[in-house]
Design a protein around this motif. Structure first.
Motif, PDB file in Angstrom:
ATOM      1  N   ALA A  80       0.929  -1.247  -0.132  1.00 50.30           N
ATOM      2  CA  ALA A  80       0.066  -0.067   0.119  1.00 50.30           C
ATOM      3  C   ALA A  80       0.724   1.392   0.105  1.00 50.30           C
ATOM      4  O   ALA A  80       0.533   2.257  -0.799  1.00 50.30           O
ATOM      5  CB  ALA A  80      -1.041  -0.097   1.069  1.00 50.30           C
ATOM      6  N   ILE A  81       1.905   1.230   0.837  1.00 48.26           N
ATOM      7  CA  ILE A  81       2.793   2.413   0.867  1.00 48.26           C
ATOM      8  C   ILE A  81       3.371   2.633  -0.505  1.00 48.26           C
ATOM      9  O   ILE A  81       3.482   3.668  -1.148  1.00 48.26           O
ATOM     10  CB  ILE A  81       3.892   2.077   2.088  1.00 48.26           C
ATOM     11  CG1 ILE A  81       3.307   1.996   3.556  1.00 48.26           C
ATOM     12  CG2 ILE A  81       4.783   3.377   1.810  1.00 48.26           C
ATOM     13  CD1 ILE A  81       4.158   1.624   4.297  1.00 48.26           C
ATOM     14  N   ASP A  82       4.001   1.321  -1.217  1.00 48.46           N
ATOM     15  CA  ASP A  82       4.582   1.574  -2.299  1.00 48.46           C
ATOM     16  C   ASP A  82       3.609   1.989  -3.486  1.00 48.46           C
ATOM     17  O   ASP A  82       4.131   2.775  -4.204  1.00 48.46           O
ATOM     18  CB  ASP A  82       5.314   0.265  -2.925  1.00 48.46           C
ATOM     19  CG  ASP A  82       6.358  -0.508  -1.808  1.00 48.46           C
ATOM     20  OD1 ASP A  82       6.668   0.510  -0.890  1.00 48.46           O
ATOM     21  OD2 ASP A  82       6.486  -1.632  -1.709  1.00 48.46           O
ATOM     22  N   PHE A  83       2.469   1.700  -3.662  1.00 50.10           N
ATOM     23  CA  PHE A  83       1.344   2.043  -4.320  1.00 50.10           C
ATOM     24  C   PHE A  83       1.074   3.673  -4.347  1.00 50.10           C
ATOM     25  O   PHE A  83       1.138   4.369  -5.261  1.00 50.10           O
ATOM     26  CB  PHE A  83       0.020   1.337  -4.219  1.00 50.10           C
ATOM     27  CG  PHE A  83      -1.085   1.839  -4.797  1.00 50.10           C
ATOM     28  CD1 PHE A  83      -1.167   1.858  -6.251  1.00 50.10           C
ATOM     29  CD2 PHE A  83      -2.172   2.525  -4.413  1.00 50.10           C
ATOM     30  CE1 PHE A  83      -2.233   2.425  -6.960  1.00 50.10           C
ATOM     31  CE2 PHE A  83      -3.159   2.971  -5.139  1.00 50.10           C
ATOM     32  CZ  PHE A  83      -3.143   2.899  -6.227  1.00 50.10           C
ATOM     33  N   THR A  84       1.220   4.255  -3.040  1.00 53.47           N
ATOM     34  CA  THR A  84       0.807   5.571  -3.014  1.00 53.47           C
ATOM     35  C   THR A  84       2.177   6.236  -3.450  1.00 53.47           C
ATOM     36  O   THR A  84       1.971   7.366  -3.798  1.00 53.47           O
ATOM     37  CB  THR A  84       0.481   5.954  -1.508  1.00 53.47           C
ATOM     38  OG1 THR A  84       1.665   5.600  -0.768  1.00 53.47           O
ATOM     39  CG2 THR A  84      -0.622   5.177  -0.973  1.00 53.47           C
ATOM     40  N   THR A 125      -8.285  -0.638   0.152  1.00 50.54           N
ATOM     41  CA  THR A 125      -9.295  -1.452   1.054  1.00 50.54           C
ATOM     42  C   THR A 125      -8.923  -2.804   0.796  1.00 50.54           C
ATOM     43  O   THR A 125      -8.656  -3.582   1.658  1.00 50.54           O
ATOM     44  CB  THR A 125     -10.716  -1.219   0.442  1.00 50.54           C
ATOM     45  OG1 THR A 125     -11.125   0.044   1.022  1.00 50.54           O
ATOM     46  CG2 THR A 125     -11.554  -2.289   1.567  1.00 50.54           C
ATOM     47  N   GLY A 126      -8.564  -2.986  -0.522  1.00 56.08           N
ATOM     48  CA  GLY A 126      -8.146  -4.433  -0.797  1.00 56.08           C
ATOM     49  C   GLY A 126      -6.988  -4.864  -0.227  1.00 56.08           C
ATOM     50  O   GLY A 126      -6.766  -6.087   0.262  1.00 56.08           O
ATOM     51  N   MET A 127      -6.072  -3.955  -0.219  1.00 58.56           N
ATOM     52  CA  MET A 127      -4.724  -4.320   0.320  1.00 58.56           C
ATOM     53  C   MET A 127      -4.882  -4.224   1.849  1.00 58.56           C
ATOM     54  O   MET A 127      -4.150  -5.046   2.402  1.00 58.56           O
ATOM     55  CB  MET A 127      -3.747  -2.914   0.088  1.00 58.56           C
ATOM     56  CG  MET A 127      -3.280  -2.975  -1.616  1.00 58.56           C
ATOM     57  SD  MET A 127      -2.263  -1.719  -1.724  1.00 58.56           S
ATOM     58  CE  MET A 127      -1.709  -2.025  -3.662  1.00 58.56           C
ATOM     59  N   PHE A 128      -5.381  -3.316   2.521  1.00 54.27           N
ATOM     60  CA  PHE A 128      -5.791  -3.673   3.973  1.00 54.27           C
ATOM     61  C   PHE A 128      -6.603  -4.797   4.591  1.00 54.27           C
ATOM     62  O   PHE A 128      -6.223  -5.170   5.472  1.00 54.27           O
ATOM     63  CB  PHE A 128      -6.678  -2.233   4.340  1.00 54.27           C
ATOM     64  CG  PHE A 128      -5.784  -0.910   4.398  1.00 54.27           C
ATOM     65  CD1 PHE A 128      -4.447  -1.141   4.125  1.00 54.27           C
ATOM     66  CD2 PHE A 128      -6.234   0.239   4.407  1.00 54.27           C
ATOM     67  CE1 PHE A 128      -3.328   0.225   4.154  1.00 54.27           C
ATOM     68  CE2 PHE A 128      -5.393   1.368   4.543  1.00 54.27           C
ATOM     69  CZ  PHE A 128      -3.861   1.372   4.094  1.00 54.27           C
ATOM     70  N   GLU A 133      -5.907  -9.940   7.062  1.00 52.67           N
ATOM     71  CA  GLU A 133      -5.955 -11.453   7.204  1.00 52.67           C
ATOM     72  C   GLU A 133      -4.315 -11.928   7.725  1.00 52.67           C
ATOM     73  O   GLU A 133      -4.349 -12.965   7.998  1.00 52.67           O
ATOM     74  CB  GLU A 133      -6.320 -11.942   6.008  1.00 52.67           C
ATOM     75  CG  GLU A 133      -7.924 -11.721   5.661  1.00 52.67           C
ATOM     76  CD  GLU A 133      -8.264 -12.048   4.247  1.00 52.67           C
ATOM     77  OE1 GLU A 133      -7.488 -12.452   3.448  1.00 52.67           O
ATOM     78  OE2 GLU A 133      -9.518 -11.977   3.871  1.00 52.67           O
ATOM     79  N   ASN A 134      -3.307 -11.162   7.171  1.00 52.20           N
ATOM     80  CA  ASN A 134      -2.107 -11.502   7.836  1.00 52.20           C
ATOM     81  C   ASN A 134      -1.498 -11.284   8.935  1.00 52.20           C
ATOM     82  O   ASN A 134      -0.426 -11.535   9.113  1.00 52.20           O
ATOM     83  CB  ASN A 134      -1.076 -10.841   6.481  1.00 52.20           C
ATOM     84  CG  ASN A 134      -1.379 -11.314   5.244  1.00 52.20           C
ATOM     85  OD1 ASN A 134      -2.000 -12.129   4.893  1.00 52.20           O
ATOM     86  ND2 ASN A 134      -0.676 -10.510   4.094  1.00 52.20           N
ATOM     87  N   GLY A 135      -2.340 -10.595   9.741  1.00 50.85           N
ATOM     88  CA  GLY A 135      -2.190  -9.864  10.900  1.00 50.85           C
ATOM     89  C   GLY A 135      -1.080  -8.877  11.135  1.00 50.85           C
ATOM     90  O   GLY A 135      -0.434  -8.790  12.134  1.00 50.85           O
ATOM     91  N   GLU A 136      -1.063  -8.087   9.876  1.00 45.13           N
ATOM     92  CA  GLU A 136      -0.254  -6.556   9.977  1.00 45.13           C
ATOM     93  C   GLU A 136      -0.938  -5.638  10.593  1.00 45.13           C
ATOM     94  O   GLU A 136      -0.334  -4.629  11.180  1.00 45.13           O
ATOM     95  CB  GLU A 136      -0.060  -6.270   8.443  1.00 45.13           C
ATOM     96  CG  GLU A 136       0.524  -7.462   7.763  1.00 45.13           C
ATOM     97  CD  GLU A 136       0.805  -7.210   6.342  1.00 45.13           C
ATOM     98  OE1 GLU A 136       1.144  -6.102   5.827  1.00 45.13           O
ATOM     99  OE2 GLU A 136       0.498  -8.063   5.328  1.00 45.13           O
ATOM    100  N   PRO A 143     -10.199  -2.196   7.902  1.00 46.31           N
ATOM    101  CA  PRO A 143      -9.684  -1.941   6.409  1.00 46.31           C
ATOM    102  C   PRO A 143     -10.490  -0.847   5.571  1.00 46.31           C
ATOM    103  O   PRO A 143      -9.747  -0.025   4.877  1.00 46.31           O
ATOM    104  CB  PRO A 143      -9.675  -3.250   5.774  1.00 46.31           C
ATOM    105  CG  PRO A 143      -9.791  -4.175   6.979  1.00 46.31           C
ATOM    106  CD  PRO A 143     -10.573  -3.528   8.081  1.00 46.31           C
ATOM    107  N   GLU A 144     -11.926  -1.009   5.751  1.00 49.32           N
ATOM    108  CA  GLU A 144     -12.358   0.156   4.792  1.00 49.32           C
ATOM    109  C   GLU A 144     -12.383   1.353   5.416  1.00 49.32           C
ATOM    110  O   GLU A 144     -12.119   2.518   4.578  1.00 49.32           O
ATOM    111  CB  GLU A 144     -13.903  -0.359   4.704  1.00 49.32           C
ATOM    112  CG  GLU A 144     -14.266  -1.616   4.405  1.00 49.32           C
ATOM    113  CD  GLU A 144     -14.057  -2.732   5.111  1.00 49.32           C
ATOM    114  OE1 GLU A 144     -13.787  -2.834   6.219  1.00 49.32           O
ATOM    115  OE2 GLU A 144     -14.203  -4.005   4.445  1.00 49.32           O
ATOM    116  N   ALA A 145     -12.373   1.663   6.761  1.00 49.94           N
ATOM    117  CA  ALA A 145     -12.351   3.217   7.527  1.00 49.94           C
ATOM    118  C   ALA A 145     -11.022   3.611   7.325  1.00 49.94           C
ATOM    119  O   ALA A 145     -10.483   4.770   6.990  1.00 49.94           O
ATOM    120  CB  ALA A 145     -12.640   2.916   8.841  1.00 49.94           C
TER     121      ALA A 145
END
Length: 205
Positions: A80-84, A125-128, A133-136, A143-145
């Motif tokens: 997500a960071i990389d995408f932004t 949202t998909g990434m979050f 699910e990965n426990g990150e 995730p949505e908010a």
């Protein structure tokens, strides 16, 4: 087949011409006549693909997210960071993104706003969701908010960067956004190896 390929090229030429005109003049001041001249197409060809300036602007908005490579690695928060950061770099010279930003600003308070926020929110949202699910993510994070908040903050950051440096400092501002947001999103273990500066595109593991 030849006719179909020509139609695809014409549509793309119109989209890019519209983006160039809108990013320079703004959505309200852009005219279909100028877009037709810049695209080098006939009036009939333009209106075959887009019935109005509103429809053309909507297509510019929808086209914005199609060119990005969405990485999927073991750290979805880092993805997500990389995408932004991909978006931040593209915003400095990509006409479609620049035009989309102007359209969003000019139409936000209209009766029929043309805003790209939902598309960006859906991607994050998909990434979050994957990160959850990965426990990150911290237990209480939605995730949505979180995605909606990041997109809202990002839009403000890019507008401030545009007004002050013509987006030259946008990557640095996005880094600072993540430095402040991550402690409220990531678990301690995940936080220890996240890089808010983003990773180069070629690093995928």
């Amino acid at each position: 087949m030849v006719t179909q390929e020509r139609a695809v090229r014409t549509r793309q030429a119109v989209l890019m011409a519209a983006a160039e005109v809108i990013k320079t003049r703004g959505y309200a001041a852009a005219t279909m006549a100028e877009i037709i001249r810049r695209a080098g197409v006939t009036k009939g060809a333009l209106y075959f693909h887009f019935t109005s300036k509103h429809a053309l602007a909507r297509a510019v908005i929808e086209e914005q997210t199609t060119s990005f490579l969405l990485k999927v690695t073991t750290s979805r928060l880092q993805d997500a960071i990389d995408f932004t950061h991909q978006v931040a770099l593209a915003l400095r010279d990509d006409a479609l993104l620049q035009a989309g930003a102007r359209i969003a600003v000019e139409t936000t308070f209209s009766d029929d706003p043309l805003v790209p926020y939902q598309a960006w929110t859906d991607i994050l949202t998909g990434m979050f969701v994957d990160a959850k699910e990965n426990g990150e993510l911290l237990p209480g994070v939605s995730p949505e908010a979180a995605a909606e908040l990041l997109v809202a903050a990002y839009m403000g950051v890019q507008m401030l960067s545009q007004s002050e440096t013509d987006r030259a400092d946008l990557p640095d501002r996005v880094t600072q956004l993540w430095r402040h947001a991550l402690p409220g999103l990531a678990t301690a273990d995940e936080l220890s190896h996240l890089d808010p500066r983003g990773r180069p595109l070629e690093i995928v593991a």
